[in-house]
Write an enzyme that holds these catalytic residues in place. Sequence first.
Site, PDB file in Angstrom:
ATOM      1  N   ARG A  91       3.988   5.224   3.796  1.00  0.00           N
ATOM      2  CA  ARG A  91       3.616   3.861   3.379  1.00  0.00           C
ATOM      3  C   ARG A  91       4.862   3.012   3.131  1.00  0.00           C
ATOM      4  O   ARG A  91       4.915   1.842   3.513  1.00  0.00           O
ATOM      5  CB  ARG A  91       2.726   3.881   2.134  1.00  0.00           C
ATOM      6  CG  ARG A  91       1.363   4.507   2.382  1.00  0.00           C
ATOM      7  CD  ARG A  91       0.557   4.602   1.096  1.00  0.00           C
ATOM      8  NE  ARG A  91       1.271   5.449   0.136  1.00  0.00           N
ATOM      9  CZ  ARG A  91       1.104   5.401  -1.175  1.00  0.00           C
ATOM     10  NH1 ARG A  91       0.261   4.544  -1.718  1.00  0.00           N
ATOM     11  NH2 ARG A  91       1.783   6.205  -1.956  1.00  0.00           N
ATOM     12  N   ASN A 105      -3.020   5.144   1.154  1.00  0.00           N
ATOM     13  CA  ASN A 105      -3.415   6.530   1.397  1.00  0.00           C
ATOM     14  C   ASN A 105      -4.923   6.652   1.221  1.00  0.00           C
ATOM     15  O   ASN A 105      -5.475   6.171   0.224  1.00  0.00           O
ATOM     16  CB  ASN A 105      -2.734   7.475   0.410  1.00  0.00           C
ATOM     17  CG  ASN A 105      -1.302   7.781   0.762  1.00  0.00           C
ATOM     18  OD1 ASN A 105      -0.863   7.548   1.877  1.00  0.00           O
ATOM     19  ND2 ASN A 105      -0.566   8.306  -0.192  1.00  0.00           N
TER      20      ASN A 105
END
Length: 93
Positions: free
Chosen positions: A21, A40
């Site tokens: 990320r 996520n």
Amino acid sequence: MHEHARMTAWVRGRVQGVGFRWFTRENALEIGGLRGFALNLDDGRVQIVAEGPRENCHRLLEWLRSSDTPGAVLGVTEIWGDPRGVYEGFAIR
């Protein structure tokens, strides 16, 4: 003027716990003109939403499918739509 788009991508593979990320956000900021987030998911995938110039969304998608990502990407599925304009920047969620 550049056409703006919304790209939602789901990345599967070993993409959690490897900085995926963070690197996605960094690449979105480097490409420029993109707003959205990386998140996520409970099933082990990462969801990315990017809004901005269509060309820049394609550049981020190309990076997601490249060998330059952290972890091990096994596949990327994406859908395209119209931007909603609700994001301030590019966030890690």
